[in-house]
Enzyme design. Structure first.
Site, mmCIF file in Angstrom:
data_model
loop_
_atom_site.group_PDB
_atom_site.id
_atom_site.type_symbol
_atom_site.label_atom_id
_atom_site.label_comp_id
_atom_site.label_asym_id
_atom_site.label_seq_id
_atom_site.Cartn_x
_atom_site.Cartn_y
_atom_site.Cartn_z
ATOM 1 N N ALA A 180 0.829 -1.200 0.000
ATOM 2 C CA ALA A 180 0.000 0.000 0.000
ATOM 3 C C ALA A 180 0.867 1.256 0.000
ATOM 4 C CB ALA A 180 -0.911 -0.002 1.226
ATOM 5 N N PHE A 181 0.415 2.255 -0.760
ATOM 6 C CA PHE A 181 1.109 3.548 -0.822
ATOM 7 C C PHE A 181 2.548 3.404 -1.330
ATOM 8 C CE2 PHE A 181 -1.943 3.674 2.753
ATOM 9 C CZ PHE A 181 -2.885 4.541 2.193
ATOM 10 N N ARG A 182 2.765 2.376 -2.168
ATOM 11 C CA ARG A 182 4.065 2.102 -2.784
ATOM 12 C C ARG A 182 5.137 1.733 -1.762
ATOM 13 N NH1 ARG A 182 3.755 2.703 -7.926
ATOM 14 N NH2 ARG A 182 6.019 2.532 -8.199
ATOM 15 N N LEU A 183 4.712 1.293 -0.602
ATOM 16 C CA LEU A 183 5.649 0.776 0.399
ATOM 17 C C LEU A 183 5.778 -0.734 0.187
ATOM 18 C CD1 LEU A 183 4.506 2.826 3.538
ATOM 19 C CD2 LEU A 183 6.339 3.326 1.907
ATOM 20 N N HIS A 184 6.431 -1.080 -0.905
ATOM 21 C CA HIS A 184 6.522 -2.473 -1.333
ATOM 22 C C HIS A 184 7.462 -3.277 -0.435
ATOM 23 C CE1 HIS A 184 4.651 -0.647 -4.753
ATOM 24 N NE2 HIS A 184 5.771 -0.116 -5.219
#
Length: 203
Positions: A180-184
């Site tokens: 989520a939110f590019r917090l891969h």
């Protein structure tokens, strides 16, 4: 690593790869084994194309990934010259990918023969007919060449000597999952002499 849980858990990267591939088989609409294969030519210019992963062999430090092609194709010549390649498999349905870098050897024995024999007859004849990556006059010329090979080899053609497998033995693998939110989540596996070391990477 304490937070390497769920889909990232385990001590064998090939077991994780097989697990993800099995999931993708049920969720990916087309070609869940498709991977983008990267090589370099004699001038160091990179080259990339899609191929199909056919086997994940072995475990632990001895595992490898196998695909098949014409050895005289551009990728075949580039791999033969350098002995190295990289690939990435990305599954949009799972929002995951696997990256691999490694050394390459030929899979040119019974395993290659068995895979070739499992292919449809027209695909086997096509392997004989296609001078992969070389200029082609027309599609009609290719169809005619395949028909000619059918006359020559019949219904049980042997594997062409210029066609077979390449086995990529990783020195590094990375498992990536969308967050989520590019917090891969990213975990890089580096091959050491007696074990794999695992490092969490920033997205």
């Amino acid at each position: 690593m304490a937070d390497r849980e769920g889909i990232f858990a385990g001590d064998d990267p090939f077991a994780i790869a097989r697990s993800w591939l099995a999931e993708a088989e049920t969720s990916e609409p087309n070609d869940h084994t498709a991977m983008a294969l990267a090589t370099v030519d004699g001038d160091g210019m990179p080259d990339t194309r899609m191929v199909l992963l056919k086997d994940i062999d072995g475990n632990g430090l001895d595992g490898s990934f196998v695909f098949y092609t014409n050895y005289e194709s551009a990728k075949g010549a580039q791999i033969t010259a350098t002995g190295k390649a990289a690939f990435v498999i990305h599954w949009k349905s799972l929002r995951r990918q696997i990256r691999v870098r490694g050394t390459v050897t030929r899979e040119d024995g019974e395993q290659a023969d068995a895979y070739y024999a499992s292919r449809a007859l027209q695909s086997r004849l096509g392997a004989w007919a296609s001078k992969q990556s070389h200029p082609l006059e027309s599609r009609a010329a290719l169809v005619a060449a395949a028909a000619k090979q059918g006359v020559i080899h019949g219904t049980n053609p042997r594997r062409p000597p210029f066609w077979g497998g390449f086995r990529i033995t990783p020195v590094q693998m990375e498992f990536w999952a969308d967050g989520a939110f590019r917090l891969h989540d990213r975990f890089r596996w580096d091959k050491q002499e007696t074990a794999w070391s695992v490092t969490r990477l920033s997205p």
